[in-house]
Structure formats: structure tokens, C-alpha cells
Motif scaffolding. Structure first.
Motif, PDB file in Angstrom:
ATOM      1  N   MET A 151       0.995  -1.216  -0.121  1.00  0.00           N
ATOM      2  CA  MET A 151       0.035   0.128   0.114  1.00  0.00           C
ATOM      3  C   MET A 151       0.870   1.270  -0.024  1.00  0.00           C
ATOM      4  O   MET A 151       1.697   1.425   0.979  1.00  0.00           O
ATOM      5  N   HIS A 152       0.883   2.001  -1.180  1.00  0.00           N
ATOM      6  CA  HIS A 152       1.638   3.135  -1.163  1.00  0.00           C
ATOM      7  C   HIS A 152       0.785   4.415  -0.395  1.00  0.00           C
ATOM      8  O   HIS A 152      -0.170   4.667  -0.670  1.00  0.00           O
ATOM      9  N   ARG A 153       1.749   4.959   0.259  1.00  0.00           N
ATOM     10  CA  ARG A 153       0.955   6.227   1.068  1.00  0.00           C
ATOM     11  C   ARG A 153       1.284   7.516   0.697  1.00  0.00           C
ATOM     12  O   ARG A 153       2.531   7.972   0.460  1.00  0.00           O
ATOM     13  N   VAL A 154       0.164   8.123   0.128  1.00  0.00           N
ATOM     14  CA  VAL A 154       0.225   9.446  -0.501  1.00  0.00           C
ATOM     15  C   VAL A 154      -0.301  10.438   0.483  1.00  0.00           C
ATOM     16  O   VAL A 154      -1.585  10.252   1.055  1.00  0.00           O
ATOM     17  N   VAL A 155       0.176  11.683   0.794  1.00  0.00           N
ATOM     18  CA  VAL A 155      -0.020  12.721   1.740  1.00  0.00           C
ATOM     19  C   VAL A 155      -0.200  13.973   0.901  1.00  0.00           C
ATOM     20  O   VAL A 155       0.964  14.227   0.574  1.00  0.00           O
ATOM     21  N   PHE A 163      -4.657   7.537   1.267  1.00  0.00           N
ATOM     22  CA  PHE A 163      -4.518   8.717   0.812  1.00  0.00           C
ATOM     23  C   PHE A 163      -5.098   9.475   2.008  1.00  0.00           C
ATOM     24  O   PHE A 163      -6.038   9.421   2.790  1.00  0.00           O
ATOM     25  N   VAL A 164      -4.308  10.671   2.427  1.00  0.00           N
ATOM     26  CA  VAL A 164      -4.670  11.636   3.660  1.00  0.00           C
ATOM     27  C   VAL A 164      -4.404  12.983   3.381  1.00  0.00           C
ATOM     28  O   VAL A 164      -3.527  13.363   2.690  1.00  0.00           O
ATOM     29  N   VAL A 165      -5.263  13.927   3.578  1.00  0.00           N
ATOM     30  CA  VAL A 165      -4.903  15.383   3.647  1.00  0.00           C
ATOM     31  C   VAL A 165      -4.398  15.788   4.926  1.00  0.00           C
ATOM     32  O   VAL A 165      -4.924  15.229   6.068  1.00  0.00           O
ATOM     33  N   CYS A 166      -3.312  16.587   5.114  1.00  0.00           N
ATOM     34  CA  CYS A 166      -2.745  17.005   6.495  1.00  0.00           C
ATOM     35  C   CYS A 166      -2.579  18.446   6.180  1.00  0.00           C
ATOM     36  O   CYS A 166      -2.418  18.771   5.091  1.00  0.00           O
ATOM     37  N   ALA A 167      -2.300  19.254   7.388  1.00  0.00           N
ATOM     38  CA  ALA A 167      -2.248  20.529   7.499  1.00  0.00           C
ATOM     39  C   ALA A 167      -1.160  20.784   8.627  1.00  0.00           C
ATOM     40  O   ALA A 167      -0.710  19.893   9.253  1.00  0.00           O
ATOM     41  N   ALA A 205       1.722  13.214   9.998  1.00  0.00           N
ATOM     42  CA  ALA A 205       1.403  12.205   8.906  1.00  0.00           C
ATOM     43  C   ALA A 205       2.607  12.290   7.677  1.00  0.00           C
ATOM     44  O   ALA A 205       2.699  11.215   6.929  1.00  0.00           O
ATOM     45  N   LEU A 206       3.261  13.281   7.750  1.00  0.00           N
ATOM     46  CA  LEU A 206       4.480  13.063   6.785  1.00  0.00           C
ATOM     47  C   LEU A 206       5.435  12.192   7.019  1.00  0.00           C
ATOM     48  O   LEU A 206       6.188  11.676   5.996  1.00  0.00           O
ATOM     49  N   ALA A 207       5.494  11.973   8.339  1.00  0.00           N
ATOM     50  CA  ALA A 207       6.584  10.723   8.669  1.00  0.00           C
ATOM     51  C   ALA A 207       6.085   9.412   7.997  1.00  0.00           C
ATOM     52  O   ALA A 207       7.033   8.539   7.721  1.00  0.00           O
ATOM     53  N   ARG A 221      11.727  19.290   5.047  1.00  0.00           N
ATOM     54  CA  ARG A 221      13.164  18.733   4.980  1.00  0.00           C
ATOM     55  C   ARG A 221      13.443  17.533   5.630  1.00  0.00           C
ATOM     56  O   ARG A 221      14.106  16.612   4.897  1.00  0.00           O
ATOM     57  N   ALA A 222      12.731  16.953   6.383  1.00  0.00           N
ATOM     58  CA  ALA A 222      12.861  15.667   7.142  1.00  0.00           C
ATOM     59  C   ALA A 222      12.302  14.642   6.426  1.00  0.00           C
ATOM     60  O   ALA A 222      12.924  13.675   6.203  1.00  0.00           O
ATOM     61  N   ALA A 223      11.056  15.122   5.658  1.00  0.00           N
ATOM     62  CA  ALA A 223      10.484  14.099   4.667  1.00  0.00           C
ATOM     63  C   ALA A 223      11.470  13.980   3.367  1.00  0.00           C
ATOM     64  O   ALA A 223      11.916  12.637   3.057  1.00  0.00           O
ATOM     65  N   ALA A 224      12.105  14.884   2.964  1.00  0.00           N
ATOM     66  CA  ALA A 224      13.218  14.790   2.005  1.00  0.00           C
ATOM     67  C   ALA A 224      14.356  13.903   2.468  1.00  0.00           C
ATOM     68  O   ALA A 224      14.832  13.144   1.735  1.00  0.00           O
TER      69      ALA A 224
END
Length: 311
Positions: free
Chosen positions: A1-5, A35-39, A61-63, A88-91
Motif C-alpha cells: 500500500m503506497h501512502r500518499v499525503v 490517501f490523507v490530507v494533512c495541514a 502524517a508526513l513521517a 526537509r525531514a521528509a526529503a
């Protein structure tokens, strides 16, 4: 399952966000994508079009994201330090990161585009260049794929970029099904020009008909002269108008169509590589292997193994 945020910054461009949701969050994709939307903080986020959007998740959620997409937002001030640090942490974790339209301003503010090629909406190109001189901005294309980081131009170019991401994940045939569901063009290459304030040349419809004809005749050794004859134009006139509309030469476009057809046949048939090369007009298996390596970074057998079930 590929997680898209999708990261919705205030005020998020609702169309940009909906593009990501429609491709990766659609009910038909729930076997393949979450799929999830975060702020920055979970809760309501204002949009540029006057209505609010509820983000069920915060930056945590980005983690968990395999792919992170930043839609456009406005005004184009730098996001908060918390958002920039999260990007930056996600990258640093190796997350695939993409932006739609002016979402590129957030990626640039985080330093993720320094030294890379990128694009954004043509209207904001000068402001982008002034604020982020370390980025190699190309405002004349639909999207730019720099590997881990990808950027797209305005509005519908976000559809092209998301379909490109989907194609990388699940293959050309599966991406074509999504495009068919959305009633959009199956494939507009990233190098195609943004259609901004410049009206399309009058013979545009004729070029479309010639392109459709060429795709049906890929098995033939076509040249610019063949295409121009079909469009009832002089070869130089045809080549000039074609480049003005697509930002690429007719032969580069034609070669890309041959590779796309080869991908489709690898996914959907058991034909030998030699036969696929012949049907696509690439000539030999050696030529097909070279072109597929150039465009997809893989071999015919590896591509077929990866995407045969999706097709």
C-alpha cells in the motif's frame, strides 16, 4: 500500500488538492494507495476559493508518507518553520515529494529545489526567480521530474504530473485507465509547453489530427515529411508550429509515442520483444532496450515483470 499525503497550506488551491485526491484517493485506488490530507495542525484549512477544507491529520502524517504532494497556496509567503522543517525531514527520509502549481514555492523555501530543475505557473515565474535564484526554473514546461522531487505548472498540469507519478508506480496501461476515468489526455509529456496567454496557432486542430494519425501508424518509418504531408503543410512550417504548441520537435514527440506503445504492449501482451519493437516502429530489440532504458530506466523484461499484472 503506497501512502500518499497531500499537505494543505493556507490558503490551499482547492483544484490542486482535488487533483491529487481524485487520482490517489479515488475509491478505485484503495487497493493500491492510502490517501490523507494533512495541514500544519489537524482541522479546518481555508482555500483560495472561499470555502474551508478539513484536514484530518497534522504534520506527523508526513513521517508515514511514501509520496508527499504540496498543492498551490496563497499568498506565496514562506510557510512556517514547522512546515519547512517537516518538508526537509521528509526529503531526508527519501520521501518522493511533488508540488502542484505554486506549491513549488514551499519546496523552494525549504531548500529542496536548490540546484535542481523546477517549474511553476508562468504568471509567478519572475517572482520565483527573484526569491530562489539557486533553482533552475523552467516556466515553459508542464512538469519537471528530478527523481525524488517533482514540480508541475499551473492547474491542469497537476493532472499530468500526478498521472506521471501513477505511471511510474503502476505502469502505462493502469495510468491510461485512470486518465480514461477522469476524461483527460492519457499522456502529455512534461516537456510540453504551458499554454499561457499565447493563443494556439490556427492550424492546431490539424496538428491534433495528424498526431492521432501518426499514433495509428507507429509501425511505419515516419518522418517530418510524412507528418507535414498529412497536415497539408510544408515541412518547415509544420515543424515550427509543432514545436510552438508542444515545446518539442515532431521526431522527439514521435519517439516518445513509440516508447509509450512499447510499454503498453509489454504490459498487455506476451509478444516477443522483437515483435513489439517492429510494431512500435523502433526497429529492433536492441533499439527498444536502449529507448526503454533512456525513458524508464529499465529493461523490457524487468518492465514486463513489474507491470504485467497491472496492465
Amino acid at each position: 500500500m503506497h501512502r500518499v499525503v497531500a499537505l494543505a497550506l493556507p490558503s490551499v488551491v482547492a483544484f490542486d488538492l482535488s487533483v491529487v485526491a481524485q487520482i490517489f484517493g479515488h475509491v478505485d485506488e484503495r487497493e493500491h494507495y492510502s490517501f490523507v490530507v494533512c495541514a500544519e495542525r489537524a482541522g479546518p484549512v481555508c482555500s483560495t476559493t472561499g470555502f474551508g477544507i478539513e484536514a484530518p491529520a497534522g504534520l506527523d502524517a508526513l513521517a508515514q508518507a511514501d509520496t508527499l504532494v504540496v498543492p498551490g497556496f496563497g499568498p506565496l509567503d514562506d510557510p512556517s518553520d514547522a512546515v519547512l522543517d517537516a518538508l526537509r525531514a521528509a526529503a531526508a527520509r527519501g520521501t518522493r515529494i511533488a508540488s502542484v502549481c505554486v506549491g513549488a514555492f514551499a519546496l523552494a523555501a525549504a531548500g529542496l529545489l536548490d540546484g535542481r530543475g523546477a517549474t511553476t505557473h508562468w504568471e509567478h515565474a519572475e517572482e520565483f526567480r527573484t526569491r530562489f535564484p539557486a533553482v533552475r526554473l523552467n516556466p515553459d514546461v508542464l512538469y519537471v521530474d528530478e527523481g525524488q522531487v517533482l514540480t508541475s505548472a499551473g492547474i491542469t498540469a497537476g493532472i499530468d504530473l500526478c498521472l506521471h507519478l501513477y505511471r511510474l508506480d503502476r505502469g502505462a496501461a493502469a495510468a491510461a485507465e485512470v486518465a480514461r476515468r477522469m476524461v483527460v489526455a492519457f499522456h502529455r509529456p512534461g516537456g510540453q509547453a504551458q499554454f499561457s496567454h499565447r493563443p494556439l496557432p490556427e492550424p492546431g486542430a490539424g496538428l491534433v489530427r495528424t498526431c492521432d494519425w501518426a499514433v495509428a501508424e507507429l509501425h511505419r518509418p515516419l518522418s517530418v515529411h510524412h507528418l507535414a504531408r498529412h497536415a497539408a503543410m510544408a515541412p518547415r512550417t509544420f515543424a515550427r508550429l509543432f514545436r510552438a504548441e508542444t515545446n518539442m520537435t515532431p521526431m522527439r514527440w514521435l519517439n516518445l509515442q513509440r516508447v509509450l506503445e512499447a510499454q503498453r504492449l509489454l504490459e498487455a501482451t506476451d509478444l516477443a520483444v522483437d515483435e513489439i519493437a517492429r510494431r512500435c516502429g523502433l526497429g529492433t530489440a536492441v533499439s527498444l532496450r536502449a529507448q526503454l532504458a533512456r525513458h524508464a530506466g529499465t529493461t523490457p523484461s524487468a518492465y514486463r515483470a513489474a507491470f504485467r499484472s497491472s496492465g
